[in-house]
Design a protein around this motif. Structure first.
Motif, PDB file in Angstrom:
ATOM      1  N   GLU A   1     -11.556  -0.661   1.281  1.00 23.71           N
ATOM      2  CA  GLU A   1     -12.123  -2.005   1.453  1.00 23.71           C
ATOM      3  C   GLU A   1     -11.625  -2.992   0.401  1.00 23.71           C
ATOM      4  O   GLU A   1     -11.666  -4.204   0.612  1.00 23.71           O
ATOM      5  N   ASN A   2     -11.100  -2.500  -0.713  1.00 24.11           N
ATOM      6  CA  ASN A   2     -10.624  -3.367  -1.789  1.00 24.11           C
ATOM      7  C   ASN A   2      -9.138  -3.675  -1.597  1.00 24.11           C
ATOM      8  O   ASN A   2      -8.306  -2.771  -1.543  1.00 24.11           O
ATOM      9  N   TRP A   3      -8.796  -4.956  -1.506  1.00 20.26           N
ATOM     10  CA  TRP A   3      -7.405  -5.348  -1.266  1.00 20.26           C
ATOM     11  C   TRP A   3      -6.488  -4.874  -2.386  1.00 20.26           C
ATOM     12  O   TRP A   3      -5.343  -4.501  -2.142  1.00 20.26           O
ATOM     13  N   PHE A   4      -6.995  -4.870  -3.603  1.00 19.93           N
ATOM     14  CA  PHE A   4      -6.193  -4.452  -4.755  1.00 19.93           C
ATOM     15  C   PHE A   4      -5.837  -2.966  -4.646  1.00 19.93           C
ATOM     16  O   PHE A   4      -4.705  -2.566  -4.922  1.00 19.93           O
ATOM     17  N   ALA A   5      -6.786  -2.162  -4.208  1.00 18.39           N
ATOM     18  CA  ALA A   5      -6.542  -0.727  -4.021  1.00 18.39           C
ATOM     19  C   ALA A   5      -5.524  -0.510  -2.900  1.00 18.39           C
ATOM     20  O   ALA A   5      -4.654   0.370  -3.006  1.00 18.39           O
ATOM     21  N   ARG A   6      -5.626  -1.318  -1.824  1.00 15.45           N
ATOM     22  CA  ARG A   6      -4.657  -1.201  -0.732  1.00 15.45           C
ATOM     23  C   ARG A   6      -3.255  -1.541  -1.225  1.00 15.45           C
ATOM     24  O   ARG A   6      -2.287  -0.843  -0.910  1.00 15.45           O
ATOM     25  N   CYS A   7      -3.149  -2.596  -2.031  1.00 15.88           N
ATOM     26  CA  CYS A   7      -1.840  -2.983  -2.583  1.00 15.88           C
ATOM     27  C   CYS A   7      -1.269  -1.896  -3.483  1.00 15.88           C
ATOM     28  O   CYS A   7      -0.078  -1.587  -3.417  1.00 15.88           O
ATOM     29  N   ALA A   8      -2.096  -1.312  -4.314  1.00 16.13           N
ATOM     30  CA  ALA A   8      -1.641  -0.242  -5.212  1.00 16.13           C
ATOM     31  C   ALA A   8      -1.152   0.956  -4.402  1.00 16.13           C
ATOM     32  O   ALA A   8      -0.110   1.549  -4.721  1.00 16.13           O
ATOM     33  N   ALA A   9      -1.878   1.301  -3.348  1.00 19.30           N
ATOM     34  CA  ALA A   9      -1.477   2.422  -2.496  1.00 19.30           C
ATOM     35  C   ALA A   9      -0.160   2.120  -1.789  1.00 19.30           C
ATOM     36  O   ALA A   9       0.710   2.989  -1.669  1.00 19.30           O
ATOM     37  N   ILE A  10       0.004   0.897  -1.339  1.00 20.20           N
ATOM     38  CA  ILE A  10       1.243   0.486  -0.674  1.00 20.20           C
ATOM     39  C   ILE A  10       2.426   0.611  -1.630  1.00 20.20           C
ATOM     40  O   ILE A  10       3.479   1.158  -1.279  1.00 20.20           O
ATOM     41  N   GLN A  11       2.258   0.112  -2.836  1.00 19.46           N
ATOM     42  CA  GLN A  11       3.349   0.164  -3.806  1.00 19.46           C
ATOM     43  C   GLN A  11       3.684   1.602  -4.188  1.00 19.46           C
ATOM     44  O   GLN A  11       4.859   1.960  -4.324  1.00 19.46           O
ATOM     45  N   ALA A  12       2.677   2.422  -4.345  1.00 18.63           N
ATOM     46  CA  ALA A  12       2.926   3.837  -4.664  1.00 18.63           C
ATOM     47  C   ALA A  12       3.609   4.529  -3.478  1.00 18.63           C
ATOM     48  O   ALA A  12       4.541   5.319  -3.671  1.00 18.63           O
ATOM     49  N   LEU A  13       3.181   4.212  -2.277  1.00 18.64           N
ATOM     50  CA  LEU A  13       3.788   4.793  -1.075  1.00 18.64           C
ATOM     51  C   LEU A  13       5.266   4.419  -0.989  1.00 18.64           C
ATOM     52  O   LEU A  13       6.108   5.262  -0.650  1.00 18.64           O
TER      53      LEU A  13
END
Length: 122
Positions: free
Chosen positions: A33-45
């Motif tokens: 639900e947190n956009w920042f967490a989604r961005c971090a996951a995207i960058q790590a992916l």
């Protein structure tokens, strides 16, 4: 941005590139639900997935429709990073971002499409 980079670097230290379990766990975070967490996951992916990884590209395609522009931007950059340079499907995904409501996403899409210049997009 520095926190996300640090998180990505930490993941890379403990996960080898292409590790399917790590990729699956990162994909699970793409719905956080947190956009920042989604961005971090995207960058790590983007760092962990190998070039052309279909599972990662499929998951990232959903993020291109995220309600948050920062998530869309991160996903766009990740697709460009992971996609094989002759992948018409990824080029088509990126092309859809040219119609994004936010100018920075549109500009990033135009720049990302340069790497697919020789690819004919359906």
């Amino acid at each position: 941005a520095n926190v996300r980079r640090a998180a990505s670097e930490s993941i890379l230290r403990i996960a080898e590139k292409g590790n399917p379990r790590t990729i699956a766990k990162l994909i699970a975070f793409l719905t956080n639900e947190n956009w920042f967490a989604r961005c971090a996951a995207i960058q790590a992916l983007a760092e962990v997935a190998e070039e052309g990884n279909a599972q990662a590209l499929q998951a990232l395609s959903m993020c291109l429709e995220d309600s948050d522009r920062m998530v869309r931007l991160a996903a766009l950059e990740a697709v460009a990073q992971i996609a094989e340079k002759d992948d018409a499907r990824s080029a088509a995904l990126i092309r859809t971002c040219l119609n994004d409501a936010h100018k920075h996403v549109k500009a990033a899409a135009a720049k990302a499409l340069e790497q697919f210049a020789a690819v004919e997009v359906p």
